[in-house]
Scaffold this active site. Structure first.
Site, PDB file in Angstrom:
ATOM      1  N   TYR A 250     -14.446  19.518  -2.807  1.00 29.15           N
ATOM      2  CA  TYR A 250     -14.629  19.593  -1.356  1.00 29.15           C
ATOM      3  C   TYR A 250     -14.152  18.279  -0.759  1.00 29.15           C
ATOM      4  O   TYR A 250     -14.515  17.203  -1.252  1.00 29.15           O
ATOM      5  CB  TYR A 250     -16.108  19.806  -1.036  1.00 29.15           C
ATOM      6  CG  TYR A 250     -16.439  19.848   0.444  1.00 29.15           C
ATOM      7  CD1 TYR A 250     -17.075  18.770   1.062  1.00 29.15           C
ATOM      8  CD2 TYR A 250     -16.127  20.947   1.228  1.00 29.15           C
ATOM      9  CE1 TYR A 250     -17.394  18.797   2.417  1.00 29.15           C
ATOM     10  CE2 TYR A 250     -16.446  20.988   2.588  1.00 29.15           C
ATOM     11  CZ  TYR A 250     -17.075  19.899   3.166  1.00 29.15           C
ATOM     12  OH  TYR A 250     -17.374  19.937   4.508  1.00 29.15           O
TER      13      TYR A 250
ATOM     14  N   LYS B 225     -19.492   7.940   3.749  1.00 33.74           N
ATOM     15  CA  LYS B 225     -20.866   7.823   3.260  1.00 33.74           C
ATOM     16  C   LYS B 225     -21.346   6.375   3.156  1.00 33.74           C
ATOM     17  O   LYS B 225     -21.626   5.726   4.162  1.00 33.74           O
ATOM     18  CB  LYS B 225     -21.009   8.581   1.932  1.00 33.74           C
ATOM     19  CG  LYS B 225     -20.777  10.103   2.086  1.00 33.74           C
ATOM     20  CD  LYS B 225     -20.931  10.835   0.772  1.00 33.74           C
ATOM     21  CE  LYS B 225     -20.441  12.270   0.867  1.00 33.74           C
ATOM     22  NZ  LYS B 225     -21.398  13.180   1.520  1.00 33.74           N
TER      23      LYS B 225
ATOM     24  N   ASP C  75     -10.173  11.041  -3.500  1.00 28.55           N
ATOM     25  CA  ASP C  75     -11.183  11.219  -2.452  1.00 28.55           C
ATOM     26  C   ASP C  75     -12.477  10.580  -2.963  1.00 28.55           C
ATOM     27  O   ASP C  75     -13.232  11.201  -3.712  1.00 28.55           O
ATOM     28  CB  ASP C  75     -11.375  12.710  -2.144  1.00 28.55           C
ATOM     29  CG  ASP C  75     -12.432  12.906  -1.084  1.00 28.55           C
ATOM     30  OD1 ASP C  75     -12.660  14.066  -0.670  1.00 28.55           O
ATOM     31  OD2 ASP C  75     -13.047  11.909  -0.652  1.00 28.55           O
TER      32      ASP C  75
HETATM   33  P1  KE4 Z   1     -17.909  14.199   5.914  1.00 28.02           P
HETATM   34  O1  KE4 Z   1     -16.884  14.752   6.880  1.00 28.02           O
HETATM   35  O2  KE4 Z   1     -19.065  15.169   5.687  1.00 28.02           O
HETATM   36  O3  KE4 Z   1     -18.378  12.788   6.284  1.00 28.02           O
HETATM   37  O4  KE4 Z   1     -17.183  13.991   4.501  1.00 28.02           O
HETATM   38  C1  KE4 Z   1     -16.530  15.088   3.916  1.00 28.02           C
HETATM   39  C2  KE4 Z   1     -16.415  14.867   2.420  1.00 28.02           C
HETATM   40  C3  KE4 Z   1     -15.187  14.494   1.901  1.00 28.02           C
HETATM   41  N1  KE4 Z   1     -15.029  14.267   0.570  1.00 28.02           N
HETATM   42  C4  KE4 Z   1     -16.079  14.374  -0.285  1.00 28.02           C
HETATM   43  C5  KE4 Z   1     -15.864  14.109  -1.735  1.00 28.02           C
HETATM   44  C6  KE4 Z   1     -17.366  14.743   0.198  1.00 28.02           C
HETATM   45  O5  KE4 Z   1     -18.402  14.852  -0.668  1.00 28.02           O
HETATM   46  C7  KE4 Z   1     -17.533  14.995   1.573  1.00 28.02           C
HETATM   47  C8  KE4 Z   1     -18.865  15.428   2.150  1.00 28.02           C
HETATM   48  N2  KE4 Z   1     -19.886  15.756   1.193  1.00 28.02           N
HETATM   49  C9  KE4 Z   1     -20.898  16.664   1.659  1.00 28.02           C
HETATM   50  C10 KE4 Z   1     -21.932  16.848   0.534  1.00 28.02           C
HETATM   51  N3  KE4 Z   1     -21.404  17.567  -0.562  1.00 28.02           N
HETATM   52  C11 KE4 Z   1     -21.518  16.164   2.913  1.00 28.02           C
HETATM   53  C12 KE4 Z   1     -22.776  16.858   3.340  1.00 28.02           C
HETATM   54  C13 KE4 Z   1     -22.528  17.806   4.470  1.00 28.02           C
HETATM   55  O6  KE4 Z   1     -21.496  18.530   4.450  1.00 28.02           O
HETATM   56  O7  KE4 Z   1     -23.412  17.844   5.357  1.00 28.02           O
END
Ligand code: KE4
Length: 428
Positions: A139, A262, A234
């Site tokens: 993701y 994060k 990523d």
């Molecule tokens: P954000 O747009 O949510 O800040 O980041 C996206 C993203 C990009 N790359 C990786 C490897 C990530 O894990 C994420 C976001 N992770 C999720 C949890 N698996 C965020 C939680 C959510 O979607 O509310």
């Protein structure tokens, strides 16, 4: 009726499913958080929980860390946003370039999604090629190009290929199997001159925690070199988590571009992308590739992020603590599984971990998908009743912070044993 239930009943009428991000949802309804401190969160009904989500990664030092709160409080006295450059953005960029091995130049954005969207646009601009390769179950945020066999909430909800993504965009994303270099080689053989980049979670968090097989990341590096594609790590989740310099430091493989999020924001909305100077120089207004953001480099977010990264970079022993706590938890859970005669899979990299409810070793999307979701849900709820808050989905990583003491880990191991006994005692 509980206060969380009352809030949920109002929320679900005016916010889709009553929550602002799908991963927060669980049946019958999510609790609403009132406050947090260290490794604890309290819900609106006063229930105190040991938190292993930590805002999905940012809270590596625990909640309400005094040095981060102080940095934000002292900054906000002078205003909250200017839309003009500030010294703190320079200091933040200097620190990121010092910490992350492959980053020579960096651009701040407001989320991990913005970082990954910008990184693939930049890769396409730099190479003049259009296709990208991602891995099934990984993701990279909710950008259209990534909602193809995506992990995290998309996998949990069974919508890895979201409606609303135009076929023209989806066709630009090729998918391979994680830890399977042959599946990547096949794509390069077939699309050789069209692939701009390979984007990968160097340690997957979004199928649950899945480490890279030996040689996998090195193999991706070699294939990208061979076919003139960029390698994008990523590190939104792994950055500053699995090592101070992220997975690229831990495994000694240098990507061309790195996306971050994060932890980099200390809990405030921050993302970033960076890498080789010759590539980053293409970003507007230095170069033609356009990317912008009203709140990029926001003073409060920079203050929180800079305070976070400063603490982590000045006290490298924190990573030894995280590894020790992770090992303690792993040993405890493995002991429980052995005593109970259960063949479940525990994957861990440093302070990221997932207990998979399957007897198959979990190395990719297909093996992660063999997990028993009903058993996992029963386990999640039993742990919650014991005061342990884990990700509600089988396909998420859990996180240990430096605030998780040995005693709390021991309490978690005991709760794990009781929960597993309960979930599997009804085995019929
Ligand atoms: P954000 O747009 O949510 O800040 O980041 C996206 C993203 C990009 N790359 C990786 C490897 C990530 O894990 C994420 C976001 N992770 C999720 C949890 N698996 C965020 C939680 C959510 O979607 O509310």
């Amino acid at each position: 009726m509980s206060k969380s239930k009352k809030l949920f009943d109002v929320a679900k009428k005016i916010i889709p499913s009553g929550i602002n991000s799908p991963v927060r949802y669980f049946e019958p309804y999510p609790f609403f958080v009132k406050k947090s401190q260290s490794s604890w969160i309290w819900d609106e009904d006063g229930n105190k929980l040991i938190d292993y989500i930590g805002s999905w990664g940012p809270m590596i030092l625990g909640h309400a860390e005094p040095r981060i709160l102080k940095a934000v409080a002292s900054t906000m006295k002078h205003g909250t946003s200017f839309g003009a450059p500030t010294e703190m953005e320079v200091r933040m960029a200097e620190l990121i370039c010092k910490i992350v091995p492959s980053v020579e130049m960096v651009r701040m954005v407001n989320s991990g999604t913005e970082a990954t969207m910008s990184a693939i646009r930049l890769a396409r601009a730099f190479t003049g090629k259009e296709k990208i390769v991602k891995f099934e179950g990984c993701y990279h945020g909710h950008g259209d190009s990534f909602l193809i066999k995506a992990g995290s909430g998309a996998m949990t909800l069974g919508v890895p290929d979201s409606p609303g993504v135009p076929a023209s965009v989806a066709n630009g994303t090729l998918t391979a199997a994680y830890n399977n270099l042959e599946s990547v080689r096949l794509l390069f053989d077939r699309h050789r001159s069209q692939i701009a980049a390979v984007i990968v979670e160097p340690v997957v968090g979004n199928m649950g925690c899945v480490p890279p097989a030996i040689g996998f990341l090195e193999g991706l590096r070699a294939l990208c070199n061979q076919y003139g594609a960029l390698l994008i790590f990523d590190e939104v989740m792994t950055g500053f988590r699995v090592a101070l310099g992220g997975a690229q430091q831990l495994f000694g493989v240098r990507p061309d571009l790195t996306t971050m999020g994060k932890i980099i924001g200390g809990g405030l909305p921050v993302g970033a992308y960076g890498g080789r100077k010759e590539i980053m120089q293409m970003v507007a207004p230095a170069g033609p590739m356009y990317q912008a953001g009203t709140l990029s480099g926001n003073p409060l977010a920079m203050a929180a992020g800079y305070a976070m990264l400063s603490v982590l970079s000045k006290k490298r022993s924190l990573y030894t603590v995280l590894e020790r706590r992770g090992k303690q938890l792993e040993n405890g859970i493995r002991e429980n599984l052995k005593k109970l005669g259960l063949d479940l899979q525990l994957n861990r990299v440093g302070s990221m971990f997932t207990l998979f409810f399957t007897s198959q070793q979990v190395v990719d999307y297909a093996t992660a998908a063999t997990s028993d979701r009903a058993k996992f849900a029963a386990y999640f709820n039993t742990m919650l009743e014991s005061g342990i808050y884990l990700p509600p989905s089988q396909f998420e990583a859990a996180f240990i912070s430096t605030a998780h003491s040995e005693m709390l880990i021991e309490k978690t191991v005991k709760a794990n044993r009781n929960a597993l006994r309960k979930v599997f005692s009804s085995r019929s």
